[in-house]
Design a protein around this motif. Structure first.
Motif, PDB file in Angstrom:
ATOM      1  N   LEU A 129      20.233 -43.193 -36.845  1.00 54.10           N
ATOM      2  CA  LEU A 129      21.258 -43.712 -35.939  1.00 54.10           C
ATOM      3  C   LEU A 129      20.769 -45.062 -35.402  1.00 54.10           C
ATOM      4  CD1 LEU A 129      22.364 -40.476 -34.016  1.00 54.10           C
ATOM      5  CD2 LEU A 129      23.203 -41.408 -36.182  1.00 54.10           C
ATOM      6  N   GLU A 189      25.239 -29.813 -28.416  1.00 57.62           N
ATOM      7  CA  GLU A 189      25.557 -31.226 -28.167  1.00 57.62           C
ATOM      8  C   GLU A 189      25.884 -31.453 -26.687  1.00 57.62           C
ATOM      9  OE1 GLU A 189      25.123 -33.659 -30.119  1.00 57.62           O
ATOM     10  OE2 GLU A 189      26.241 -35.296 -29.235  1.00 57.62           O
ATOM     11  N   VAL A 202      17.246 -34.255 -29.305  1.00 57.16           N
ATOM     12  CA  VAL A 202      17.252 -34.766 -30.677  1.00 57.16           C
ATOM     13  C   VAL A 202      17.449 -36.280 -30.592  1.00 57.16           C
ATOM     14  CG1 VAL A 202      18.483 -34.721 -32.878  1.00 57.16           C
ATOM     15  CG2 VAL A 202      18.347 -32.639 -31.482  1.00 57.16           C
ATOM     16  N   TYR A 206      17.256 -37.910 -38.832  1.00 57.00           N
ATOM     17  CA  TYR A 206      17.484 -36.564 -39.347  1.00 57.00           C
ATOM     18  C   TYR A 206      17.200 -36.536 -40.846  1.00 57.00           C
ATOM     19  CZ  TYR A 206      20.771 -36.448 -35.285  1.00 57.00           C
ATOM     20  OH  TYR A 206      21.365 -36.553 -34.057  1.00 57.00           O
ATOM     21  N   THR A 230      25.491 -32.173 -34.801  1.00 53.85           N
ATOM     22  CA  THR A 230      24.790 -31.089 -34.092  1.00 53.85           C
ATOM     23  C   THR A 230      25.449 -29.736 -34.380  1.00 53.85           C
ATOM     24  OG1 THR A 230      24.571 -32.741 -32.358  1.00 53.85           O
ATOM     25  CG2 THR A 230      23.896 -30.519 -31.782  1.00 53.85           C
TER      26      THR A 230
HETATM   27  C1  G1P Z   1      23.972 -38.707 -31.047  1.00 49.15           C
HETATM   28  C2  G1P Z   1      23.896 -37.215 -31.292  1.00 49.15           C
HETATM   29  C3  G1P Z   1      23.013 -36.542 -30.240  1.00 49.15           C
HETATM   30  C4  G1P Z   1      21.627 -37.185 -30.253  1.00 49.15           C
HETATM   31  C5  G1P Z   1      21.764 -38.698 -30.044  1.00 49.15           C
HETATM   32  C6  G1P Z   1      20.434 -39.391 -30.227  1.00 49.15           C
HETATM   33  O1  G1P Z   1      24.653 -38.934 -29.831  1.00 49.15           O
HETATM   34  O2  G1P Z   1      25.212 -36.696 -31.283  1.00 49.15           O
HETATM   35  O3  G1P Z   1      22.902 -35.165 -30.532  1.00 49.15           O
HETATM   36  O4  G1P Z   1      20.823 -36.609 -29.236  1.00 49.15           O
HETATM   37  O5  G1P Z   1      22.665 -39.279 -30.990  1.00 49.15           O
HETATM   38  O6  G1P Z   1      20.535 -40.741 -29.899  1.00 49.15           O
HETATM   39  P1  G1P Z   1      25.288 -40.378 -29.456  1.00 49.15           P
HETATM   40  O7  G1P Z   1      24.133 -41.305 -29.167  1.00 49.15           O
HETATM   41  O8  G1P Z   1      26.066 -40.817 -30.652  1.00 49.15           O
HETATM   42  O9  G1P Z   1      26.125 -40.135 -28.236  1.00 49.15           O
END
Ligand code: G1P
Length: 271
Positions: A129, A189, A202, A206, A230
């Protein structure tokens, strides 16, 4: 072998407004280089050979950044600046490795993953991410080692302040494997403090199994009306699929928020 990585890039970046009103947040420079380049370097250094970018029509700018050959060729002819030539070589190297797929509706990270289904070749792949920068130690590389050792899916993890659990995916430990690796038996989540099974979050790295796609197809929208990765992970855990939470040793920087973005610039300048 983990040879493919996917990077969801269709997010709107509202936490970084007004910068993101006309600009893709992943191209914003961090100490002179677009944030996405740190993510690319991490996964390429970890042995990844192909990267799938999930963009949207609104984020076409990212595709242009890596496909601007005509422009570079004309500039390089006129200006023989070694710095620009060097940077262009890097862009060409990335370009050869990147495929683009589209997610035009912001339906969540799980939905973004689903868009890559027909391109995934091996049993496992990496997802990064782009808001989550991890510096000083290559997190993807360490996770790939854990994956090889246990033949398991892996997620990066970190302890967070109990007050902030509703910002993250939060997991529950089943068994400690060793100092930094834990078998998990549940993940939820963005839980409320009351719902949270722990304060272990998390973070955005991944190693996922190909079988995640069949779970994603069946998922109904979860928190906030989005399809969450999640929830698909929880559904695999319910079917006894092994997931390991890996406490990484690098430093985490949250580039998706203004405060975090500013901090990233300062921290990376110190390296
Ligand atoms: C996403 C995931 C979340 C994780 C996070 C990490 O959330 O859905 O489970 O803990 O990234 O950065 P988001 O940052 O898109 O809200």
């Amino acid at each position: 072998m983990i040879k493919q990585a996917i990077i969801p890039l269709a997010g709107l970046g509202t936490r970084l407004l007004p910068l993101t009103s006309v600009f893709a947040k992943e191209l914003l420079p961090i100490n002179g280089k677009p944030g996405i380049q740190y993510i690319l370097d991490e996964c390429i250094d970890a042995g990844v050979k192909e990267i799938i970018f999930i963009i949207s029509e609104k984020k076409e700018m990212i595709k242009k950044y890596f496909n601007n050959d005509k422009f570079y060729k004309s500039i390089i002819k006129k200006k023989k600046d070694p710095r620009i030539i060097n940077e262009y070589r890097k862009i060409l190297k990335y370009k050869k490795m990147i495929k683009f797929v589209y997610q035009n509706k912001p339906l969540g990270t799980g939905d973004a993953v689903l868009k890559t289904k027909k391109y995934i070749k091996n049993n496992f792949f990496l997802m990064l991410l782009p808001d989550d920068l991890i510096i000083k130690k290559n997190c993807s590389k360490s996770m790939i080692q854990v994956h090889k050792r246990y033949n398991s899916s892996v997620m990066a993890s970190m302890k967070v302040n109990k007050k902030n659990v509703s910002r993250w995916g939060i997991y529950k430990i089943n068994k400690r494997l060793n100092k930094n690796n834990f078998l998990i038996n549940g993940v939820i989540e963005k839980p409320s403090i009351k719902e949270a099974p722990s304060n272990k979050a998390v973070i955005g790295r991944y190693i996922l199994p190909k079988s995640i796609f069949s779970r994603l197809i069946k998922l109904k929208p979860g928190k906030g009306g989005e399809i969450h990765i999640t929830d698909a992970i929880q559904s695999l855990i319910n079917e006894k699929h092994k997931f390991i939470a890996h406490n990484f040793s690098g430093n985490y920087l949250d580039c998706g928020s203004m405060q975090g973005y500013i901090k990233s610039n300062l921290e990376i300048a110190k390296l």
